[in-house]
Scaffold this motif. Sequence first.
Motif, short mmCIF file in Angstrom:
data_model
loop_
_atom_site.label_atom_id
_atom_site.label_comp_id
_atom_site.label_asym_id
_atom_site.label_seq_id
_atom_site.Cartn_x
_atom_site.Cartn_y
_atom_site.Cartn_z
N PRO A 1 1.07 2.04 21.01
CA PRO A 1 2.47 1.98 20.63
C PRO A 1 3.32 2.75 21.62
O PRO A 1 2.80 3.48 22.46
CB PRO A 1 2.48 2.67 19.25
CG PRO A 1 1.32 3.61 19.32
CD PRO A 1 0.28 2.91 20.15
N ASN B 1 9.15 4.92 10.71
CA ASN B 1 9.04 3.76 11.61
C ASN B 1 9.73 2.50 11.12
O ASN B 1 9.96 1.59 11.90
CB ASN B 1 7.56 3.44 11.85
CG ASN B 1 6.82 4.58 12.51
OD1 ASN B 1 7.38 5.28 13.34
ND2 ASN B 1 5.56 4.78 12.15
N ARG C 1 4.90 0.18 13.77
CA ARG C 1 6.14 -0.35 14.34
C ARG C 1 5.94 -1.72 14.97
O ARG C 1 6.89 -2.47 15.14
CB ARG C 1 6.67 0.62 15.39
CG ARG C 1 7.57 1.70 14.83
CD ARG C 1 8.04 2.60 15.92
NE ARG C 1 7.08 3.66 16.19
CZ ARG C 1 7.04 4.36 17.31
NH1 ARG C 1 7.89 4.08 18.27
NH2 ARG C 1 6.15 5.31 17.47
N SER C 2 4.71 -2.04 15.32
CA SER C 2 4.45 -3.30 16.03
C SER C 2 4.17 -4.46 15.08
O SER C 2 3.74 -5.52 15.51
CB SER C 2 3.25 -3.12 16.96
OG SER C 2 2.10 -2.70 16.24
N SER C 3 4.40 -4.27 13.78
CA SER C 3 4.11 -5.36 12.84
C SER C 3 5.15 -5.41 11.73
O SER C 3 5.93 -4.48 11.55
CB SER C 3 2.72 -5.18 12.23
OG SER C 3 2.75 -4.13 11.27
N SER D 1 7.64 -6.92 15.27
CA SER D 1 7.09 -7.91 16.19
C SER D 1 6.48 -9.07 15.44
O SER D 1 5.79 -8.89 14.45
CB SER D 1 6.03 -7.24 17.07
OG SER D 1 5.38 -8.20 17.87
N ALA E 1 12.55 -2.47 20.70
CA ALA E 1 11.11 -2.40 20.51
C ALA E 1 10.75 -1.52 19.34
O ALA E 1 9.74 -1.73 18.69
CB ALA E 1 10.44 -1.87 21.79
N ARG F 1 -3.50 -4.20 16.08
CA ARG F 1 -2.80 -3.84 17.30
C ARG F 1 -3.03 -4.86 18.41
O ARG F 1 -2.19 -5.02 19.30
CB ARG F 1 -3.26 -2.46 17.77
CG ARG F 1 -2.99 -1.35 16.76
CD ARG F 1 -3.68 -0.06 17.15
NE ARG F 1 -3.14 0.48 18.38
CZ ARG F 1 -3.63 1.56 19.01
NH1 ARG F 1 -4.69 2.16 18.50
NH2 ARG F 1 -3.09 2.01 20.12
N SER G 1 0.92 -8.35 20.57
CA SER G 1 1.36 -7.29 21.48
C SER G 1 0.68 -7.44 22.83
O SER G 1 -0.45 -7.86 22.93
CB SER G 1 1.01 -5.92 20.86
OG SER G 1 1.27 -4.91 21.77
#
Length: 629
Positions: free
Chosen positions: A230, A165, A125-127, A221, A216, A86, A225
């Motif tokens: 998230p 996700n 979701r961020s990767s 991503s 987003a 993260r 971050s």
Amino acid sequence: QYLVAAKIIRRTEDKISSPIAALLNGLLGGDTDVVTSISVVDLTETTTTDARGKTVSTPSAAAVTSTGQVAHTGADVWSITYELHRIAPQILTTVIGTVASSLVYPEVGPRWRATKLLGRLFAARSSNIAVKFRICFSQWLRRSADTEQKIRETMVKGLVSFLTNKSHETDLCQDVNESLATILTKDPSLDVRLLAIRQVCELAHNATNDAISDTAATTPSTTTSNTTTPPSRTYTPDISVFSAELLLAVANRVSSKNKTERRDAITGLAQIFHKHYIRKILRHVQDGGDDCDIEVILRVLHEHCSEEQTKNYKFVVEAEEKFGWIPQKVFECVYFSDATDPELRNRIYQIVDDVLLDGGLTATSRAVGLAIILHGLKKKGKENAFKWMCALFSQRSQLQRALGLYLDARVKAKGCEAGSAEAFTADAEAMEKLEVVASLSSPLVGISSSNSDSSADMSSVLKRFHTAKDKHIFRILSTIASPTHSPSARKRAFDELPKRTKGMGAVSVAWTKALARRCSMGAFVNFESIEHCIILAQESFEANDCKVSSLFLTCVKTMIAPFPALAATKESFKNLVEFLEVVRTDVTPEAKKELEEYGIVTLISDILAKSASSMPASDVGGKGNGDDE
């Protein structure tokens, strides 16, 4: 402290990424030198007592097995690895492979922790770790068939989280669908299958028909971050992420030997059908209200009930393959009788009445929806489902008649002189009729496994019910003993009966509620939907579309077989007579040929003949206009 550490790591990432990666690889890979020299591997504490008798807690390092793997819990290593993803995901570039190597470790603990961590990383979701490490992702998917139940349960949660996700990763989602389908059809554990059924059905039901346009949330991503948490908004995937094969795997559990499993499966499928199929099909009809333009209705029916035109609409074909078969499954569940599974039978009544075509739809929408569903049930290969549907409504019709006879017999008994031989005879006859009602309604569920005890319980329930002093109980039941009662009469019965029978005990309340459920007409078919089917049949004929007109008339004919009074209301019968006069006299030669092709005259004549016999009973038993007093 967390935020300070995160800020330091981001600012010094280019200098510390390699040492941190090496440290994590050593800890996760079981490097003895690394493990024994770092006490932060596991923050579990050892409690001892000093010389003064005070309790002292000291941190203990994780132990190392003979193969060099990290033993004990090692929980902090896995948590730190996830938190680093993260904060600075690039640090994990060389660590993911080390984590994946633990997926095949003989001991359950490391294997489960690796499965859980990878599931969280792949679904984040961020990767885009799942895309970068496809081989590791495939290795993780194989844990769906792990010998340990705990790991398979973790896989179900991880797979569903991935669909939630990562719905934009089409290829990977297809692999996830296949893994979930395999779990549903082949997993030996009931608990794992139930977990999969509930989570898949809940997510599919909550899914949208259009993907959320949130960059987003939908775009992986590729940079670090700027936040440590998230997005707070819950992301809902598009329904397209669920394959037809996965929903069919859920349907496979409807034939399970376990009652809970088949009940949960068919309930989830019915809810999915309503939201993502029938509601979507009827959205323009619903927007038009009860006076919707007939051209809109004709277009909808031709898209979904005409095989020639359906082939031209790819989205219609795909929707049919994914959802169109669900009503068939629902009605095939009628096969499970009250003797086999009374709770499922009660659930089927509820699904048919309140889910397939719910009361939130207009009467016109429900009429069109009924035509679409019945057309699908009459297709080749679905004849059994149609027969079971007819059997279900036939049972309701018999129950309504039996309840009406009992109520009449009870009134007769109450009218006799108290204590007279005539009163005793009339009361005994009324009890006999009530026993017939009980045989057609739901048995007592979960009371006793002994047949003799169950019979005694039912006898006591019927006796308390028959001798109830509250006259409103029987007045309310009389309003739903006729198929022409209004939706408001049904709602009133559901609201009032539990309150008025509360003094009889919980068992009597449950039985009375089940009686009202099985006797009353739901949203799937009632006098309103039949009345609108007749009106729409007329309007379709006036629009020179005899094919659609025959679809609506077929609905009417099918439903008045068990419920003749539905077409015997004053308005419906009047419209049918006018319709018959028009098609017999005021038609062109071309229209006459179409009338003969689709059997319009024969259909109307059969409906009139069937409904005419019940007109006196309809006039006496209810107004058929929605006012059941």
